[in-house]
Design an enzyme around this catalytic site. Structure first.
Site, mmCIF file in Angstrom:
data_model
loop_
_atom_site.group_PDB
_atom_site.id
_atom_site.type_symbol
_atom_site.label_atom_id
_atom_site.label_comp_id
_atom_site.label_asym_id
_atom_site.label_seq_id
_atom_site.Cartn_x
_atom_site.Cartn_y
_atom_site.Cartn_z
ATOM 1 N N ARG A 149 15.896 28.241 45.345
ATOM 2 C CA ARG A 149 16.797 27.780 46.408
ATOM 3 C C ARG A 149 18.213 28.291 46.153
ATOM 4 N NH1 ARG A 149 17.423 21.982 46.297
ATOM 5 N NH2 ARG A 149 19.121 22.659 47.611
ATOM 6 N N ARG A 159 21.820 9.220 47.748
ATOM 7 C CA ARG A 159 22.892 10.133 48.159
ATOM 8 C C ARG A 159 23.411 9.710 49.536
ATOM 9 N NH1 ARG A 159 21.296 16.363 46.692
ATOM 10 N NH2 ARG A 159 23.492 16.645 47.235
ATOM 11 N N PRO A 160 24.327 8.745 49.568
ATOM 12 C CA PRO A 160 24.801 8.252 50.867
ATOM 13 C C PRO A 160 25.606 9.307 51.620
ATOM 14 C CG PRO A 160 26.133 7.335 49.087
ATOM 15 C CD PRO A 160 25.035 8.109 48.434
ATOM 16 N N ILE A 161 25.698 9.145 52.945
ATOM 17 C CA ILE A 161 26.561 10.041 53.736
ATOM 18 C C ILE A 161 27.576 9.214 54.541
ATOM 19 C CG2 ILE A 161 24.932 11.969 53.851
ATOM 20 C CD1 ILE A 161 24.279 11.070 56.727
ATOM 21 N N ASP A 162 27.889 8.028 54.012
ATOM 22 C CA ASP A 162 28.811 7.138 54.732
ATOM 23 C C ASP A 162 30.172 7.771 54.980
ATOM 24 O OD1 ASP A 162 28.830 6.842 51.797
ATOM 25 O OD2 ASP A 162 30.525 5.517 52.157
ATOM 26 N N GLN A 163 30.662 8.598 54.059
ATOM 27 C CA GLN A 163 31.995 9.197 54.238
ATOM 28 C C GLN A 163 31.999 10.240 55.360
ATOM 29 O OE1 GLN A 163 34.714 7.927 52.430
ATOM 30 N NE2 GLN A 163 33.067 6.471 51.996
ATOM 31 N N ARG A 179 20.143 20.109 51.724
ATOM 32 C CA ARG A 179 21.268 19.190 51.902
ATOM 33 C C ARG A 179 22.210 19.668 53.013
ATOM 34 N NH1 ARG A 179 21.164 14.207 51.027
ATOM 35 N NH2 ARG A 179 23.209 13.291 51.043
HETATM 36 C C1 UD1 Z 1 27.622 19.316 46.753
HETATM 37 C C2 UD1 Z 1 26.747 20.408 46.199
HETATM 38 C C3 UD1 Z 1 26.014 19.908 44.958
HETATM 39 C C4 UD1 Z 1 27.016 19.370 43.943
HETATM 40 C C5 UD1 Z 1 27.947 18.359 44.575
HETATM 41 C C6 UD1 Z 1 29.080 17.926 43.652
HETATM 42 C C7 UD1 Z 1 26.160 21.657 48.194
HETATM 43 C C8 UD1 Z 1 25.104 22.035 49.163
HETATM 44 N N1 UD1 Z 1 25.783 20.794 47.232
HETATM 45 O O1 UD1 Z 1 26.754 18.248 47.123
HETATM 46 O O2 UD1 Z 1 25.295 20.981 44.394
HETATM 47 O O3 UD1 Z 1 26.328 18.751 42.878
HETATM 48 O O4 UD1 Z 1 28.550 18.911 45.764
HETATM 49 O O5 UD1 Z 1 29.806 19.031 43.209
HETATM 50 O O6 UD1 Z 1 27.264 22.144 48.240
HETATM 51 N N2 UD1 Z 1 29.123 10.350 48.200
HETATM 52 C C9 UD1 Z 1 29.226 9.115 48.816
HETATM 53 N N3 UD1 Z 1 29.300 9.088 50.191
HETATM 54 C C10 UD1 Z 1 29.287 10.222 50.944
HETATM 55 C C11 UD1 Z 1 29.173 11.478 50.301
HETATM 56 C C12 UD1 Z 1 29.089 11.509 48.913
HETATM 57 O O7 UD1 Z 1 29.267 8.064 48.169
HETATM 58 O O8 UD1 Z 1 29.353 10.131 52.169
HETATM 59 C C13 UD1 Z 1 29.059 10.405 46.721
HETATM 60 C C14 UD1 Z 1 27.731 11.000 46.213
HETATM 61 O O9 UD1 Z 1 26.716 10.016 46.147
HETATM 62 C C15 UD1 Z 1 28.156 11.529 44.850
HETATM 63 C C16 UD1 Z 1 29.613 11.977 45.086
HETATM 64 O O10 UD1 Z 1 30.034 11.314 46.269
HETATM 65 O O11 UD1 Z 1 28.131 10.491 43.906
HETATM 66 C C17 UD1 Z 1 29.783 13.462 45.275
HETATM 67 O O12 UD1 Z 1 28.904 13.929 46.299
HETATM 68 P P1 UD1 Z 1 29.261 15.207 47.194
HETATM 69 O O13 UD1 Z 1 30.456 15.895 46.650
HETATM 70 O O14 UD1 Z 1 29.267 14.782 48.618
HETATM 71 O O15 UD1 Z 1 27.986 16.131 46.977
HETATM 72 P P2 UD1 Z 1 27.300 17.072 48.050
HETATM 73 O O16 UD1 Z 1 28.324 17.629 48.964
HETATM 74 O O17 UD1 Z 1 26.115 16.386 48.626
#
Ligand code: UD1
Length: 427
Positions: A404, A126-130, A97
């Site tokens: 991992r 798992r979107p990355i829009d933000q 990730r």
């Molecule tokens: C990180 C951790 C992961 C943990 C998660 C939440 C790492 C490498 N991974 O993942 O182990 O489970 O934090 O504590 O540090 N979301 C959106 N748009 C975005 C980004 C996120 O809608 O652009 C949503 C995701 O789908 C999810 C929520 O936000 O529902 C939280 O995700 P996020 O905190 O971003 O998780 P990661 O950083 O990927």
């Protein structure tokens, strides 16, 4: 085809030393690309995500001396001169990730990023829009093409105000990386408050950045071009610590989980105490005691962003709840789909009903060993924990997912008295 074999029902005794936190180390390793300089990083965990990241840094032109887990526990990284092209292919980026932190780091360093879409554990969509919204707000043009995320800001990034629609650890990290060297002032609102966010901003401030507010929901950054290397120690891994606390609770016994920051474990401590585990909190350690003949009471857990109960501890807690008296409830409020591991627990005899983002656990059904498959990192750890409580031998498959994020999990549990081994089976 490596597997972990656990023969359960052995109480654990002794002291376990917690390693550095993977999810804190990953942003800092990518931040070395942003800053450019010589760094001495202490306490990197010896786990495959960190080794993969160091390999990416080398590919980009960095020098790296001292593998994680070396006797001095220090890795020296020099990112002063990197290659002109900081592209990361989809084949490499999909291995984990955190590869997407290279977008923020490369954009901040040279105004251009070209990184394959990231991989990571399968928790559904798992979107990355933000992340992309923040890069655009800082002035980059962003597009996705042929499995690559391409971001460009030929005139450099400009400070701005960004309100995040969801609390995201990854988007907060990427925004901090990109904004640290942007021109002017950036305000990030509704950010994640996790300890690794605080760790990253402290590291960047040691490098000469001007970042305040980490640990609250608003972070302010005054852009700074003149950054330099530093010496920095990674904080202890609260998820690894919590996993071993549950190992002690699920088997019964007496374990000192050492080298922790107890503040980071408050939600886990509170739940364990509520269930009847004897928890003693010291300055840098937590002692977990449980009489194996005394049943624990089930509870309700909601996985939320920090300082709530961590979603990355939810599967391990579920394993413990399978062994408790009464009915337990888990609500997963971070991810849409994080109960894939339940199938493995059910194969061991657990009684769990999943309905959307909630799991209902009928505790107290005896667990007995069989072959199970890890489906993700923390779900895999939950299977090891259930194996420690099960009668007979549990064989866990796909252990590369567990490795991992857990530094020597087999050795650490073995030293506490667990009957556990890692076995290589021919292909
Ligand atoms: C990180 C951790 C992961 C943990 C998660 C939440 C790492 C490498 N991974 O993942 O182990 O489970 O934090 O504590 O540090 N979301 C959106 N748009 C975005 C980004 C996120 O809608 O652009 C949503 C995701 O789908 C999810 C929520 O936000 O529902 C939280 O995700 P996020 O905190 O971003 O998780 P990661 O950083 O990927």
């Amino acid at each position: 085809m490596d597997k972990i074999l656990v023969c359960g029902k052995k109480p654990l005794y002794g002291t376990i030393n917690v390693s550095g936190m993977k999810n804190a180390a990953l942003p800092i390793l990518f931040a070395t690309v942003l800053v450019g300089g010589r760094f001495s990083i202490g306490n990197l965990p010896n786990v495959s995500d960190i080794n993969e990241t160091l390999s990416i840094l080398k590919q980009l032109g960095a020098t790296v001396i001292g593998e994680p887990g070396n006797k001095d526990n220090i890795t020296v990284i020099d990112t002063t001169r990197l290659k002109d092209d900081l592209t990361l292919s989809p084949q490499r980026s999909e291995k984990m990730r955190a590869s997407y932190y290279l977008i923020g780091a490369a954009l901040g360093r040279c105004g251009k990023a070209s990184v394959g879409v990231p991989g990571g554990c399968d928790f559904g969509y798992r979107p990355i829009d933000q992340h992309l919204k923040c890069f655009s707000a800082l002035g980059a043009t962003v597009k996705q093409e042929n499995g690559m995320i391409l971001a460009e800001a030929p005139e450099g990034l400009k400070g701005t105000r960004v309100y995040f629609d969801v609390v995201s650890v990854g988007a907060t990290v990427n925004a901090i990386l990109a904004a640290t060297r942007a021109e002017g002032f950036t305000i990030l609102e509704n950010v994640a408050k996790e300890p690794h966010i605080v760790n990253l901003t402290e590291f960047l401030n040691f490098c000469g950045a001007h970042i305040s507010g980490a640990g609250t929901d608003t972070i302010k950054i005054r852009g700074e071009q003149h950054l330099h290397g530093c010496d920095y120690d990674i904080i202890p891994d609260m998820i690894e610590a919590g996993t071993y606390m549950i190992a002690a609770a699920i088997t019964g016994g007496d374990v000192l989980v050492d080298n922790v920051i107890p503040k980071h474990l408050e939600s886990v401590n509170a739940k364990l105490m509520e269930m009847g585990v004897d928890v003693t909190v010291n300055d840098e350690s937590v002692r977990i005691r449980r009489d194996p003949d005394k049943a624990l009471q089930n509870t309700k857990v909601t996985a939320m962003p920090y300082p709530g109960f961590p979603t990355d501890m939810q599967p391990q807690m579920c394993a413990l709840m399978c062994t408790c008296q009464g009915t337990g409830y888990i609500t997963e409020a971070v991810w849409n789909s994080r109960f894939g591991y339940v199938n493995g627990l059910a194969r061991l005899g657990a009684q769990i009903v999943v309905n959307g983002k909630m799991a209902v656990i009928e505790g107290g059904h005896p667990l007995s060993g069989t072959t199970v498959t890890a489906v993700d990192l923390r779900g895999g750890a939950a299977l090891i924990l259930a194996g420690l409580a099960a009668q007979g031998v549990t064989v866990i498959d796909k252990i590369h997912l567990i490795e991992r994020g857990y530094d020597d999990i087999v050795g650490k549990l073995e030293r506490l008295g667990a009957d556990i081994k890692r076995v290589s089976f021919p292909g």
